[in-house]
Design an enzyme around this catalytic site. Structure first.
Site, PDB file in Angstrom:
ATOM      1  NE  ARG A 105      -3.095   0.097   3.130  1.00  0.00           N
ATOM      2  CZ  ARG A 105      -3.776   0.328   4.233  1.00  0.00           C
ATOM      3  NH1 ARG A 105      -4.480   1.404   4.365  1.00  0.00           N
ATOM      4  NH2 ARG A 105      -3.755  -0.542   5.206  1.00  0.00           N
ATOM      5  CB  THR A 109      -1.952   7.192  -3.280  1.00  0.00           C
ATOM      6  OG1 THR A 109      -1.376   5.871  -3.343  1.00  0.00           O
ATOM      7  CG2 THR A 109      -1.041   8.181  -3.989  1.00  0.00           C
ATOM      8  CG  ASP A 201       0.495  -8.020   9.975  1.00  0.00           C
ATOM      9  OD1 ASP A 201       0.809  -9.075   9.372  1.00  0.00           O
ATOM     10  OD2 ASP A 201       0.652  -6.897   9.482  1.00  0.00           O
ATOM     11  CG  ASP A 204       3.797  -8.888  11.616  1.00  0.00           C
ATOM     12  OD1 ASP A 204       4.654  -9.077  10.736  1.00  0.00           O
ATOM     13  OD2 ASP A 204       3.480  -7.752  12.025  1.00  0.00           O
TER      14      ASP A 204
HETATM   15  N1  URA Z   1      -4.041  -7.293   7.210  1.00  0.00           N
HETATM   16  C1  URA Z   1      -3.832  -8.021   8.314  1.00  0.00           C
HETATM   17  O1  URA Z   1      -2.925  -8.842   8.366  1.00  0.00           O
HETATM   18  N2  URA Z   1      -4.665  -7.848   9.373  1.00  0.00           N
HETATM   19  C2  URA Z   1      -5.685  -6.987   9.345  1.00  0.00           C
HETATM   20  O2  URA Z   1      -6.417  -6.889  10.337  1.00  0.00           O
HETATM   21  C3  URA Z   1      -5.883  -6.217   8.186  1.00  0.00           C
HETATM   22  C4  URA Z   1      -5.040  -6.390   7.128  1.00  0.00           C
END
Ligand code: URA
Length: 210
Positions: A105, A109, A201, A204
């Site tokens: 991302r 923008t 995430d 992660d």
């Molecule tokens: N990507 C992720 O890994 N977790 C989220 O909550 C949103 C996007």
């Protein structure tokens, strides 16, 4: 064509999803359970694959037995978290071809920017199943599908572990022809575009980074 979100509410899927959501779940357990879950999700997303029949002989008599029709499957992982779903799906369909789309991302923008794109030939002849555990804003999901359509894909499904309502709306408005399969539609996104309650995430959690 009709936009569709299919929530896979099988009890085993829901139980395993809870294990993934739990912050106490270790990286190795997260990976193992995600692999189990991806098998179940792959089973549901392939439920309506077209069948034909083949003449075989059982030990007792001949029969016309169901087999998958020729249209080949292609799984496309949206990097990097998509890879966590890919392995279990390949356990179920080892003959599937695999593509990868890398998106990040842009911090200015907030639009997705592609940094990697590698897919098999003849996408127009394949059923393409795009996998990304988290459909949050829907921007990278929609961007990945844009690119796959440019590359010729016509028959596309999107598989996410979790989705946010905002992301689903954005995705379906760009790609009304692409059904989304997910284990749950959560409440909302927070200000950093994380899904609430979510699981954190996904990359992660599965790779032990952060
Ligand atoms: N990507 C992720 O890994 N977790 C989220 O909550 C949103 C996007």
């Amino acid at each position: 064509m009709q936009s569709a979100t299919v929530v896979i509410d099988h009890p085993l899927v829901q139980h395993k999803l809870t294990v993934l959501r739990d912050r106490e779940t270790s990286t190795s357990k997260f990976r193992g359970v995600l692999r189990e879950l991806s098998l179940l999700l792959a089973y549901e997303v392939t439920r309506d694959l077209p069948l034909t029949s083949r003449r075989i002989e059982t030990p007792l008599e001949p029969m016309d037995a169901p087999v998958l029709e020729g249209k080949k499957l292609c799984f496309v992982s949206v990097l990097r978290a998509g890879n966590g779903l890919l392995e279990g799906m390949l356990d179920l369909v080892p003959t599937a071809r695999v593509g990868h789309v890398g998106m990040y991302r842009d911090p200015e923008t907030l639009e997705p920017v592609e940094y990697y794109f590698k897919v098999p030939a003849s996408l127009d002849e394949r059923i393409v199943i795009v996998v990304d555990p988290m459909l949050a804003t829907g921007h990278s999901a929609a961007g990945a599908v844009d690119r796959l359509k440019q590359a010729g894909a016509r028959d596309i499904r999107f598989l996410a572990l979790l989705a946010a309502p905002e992301g689903l709306r954005a995705f379906h408005s760009r790609h009304p022809d692409v059904p989304v399969y997910t284990a749950a539609v959560d409440r909302e996104l927070n200000e950093k575009a994380y899904i609430l309650p979510g699981l954190g995430d996904a990359g992660d959690r599965m790779f032990g980074t952060k």
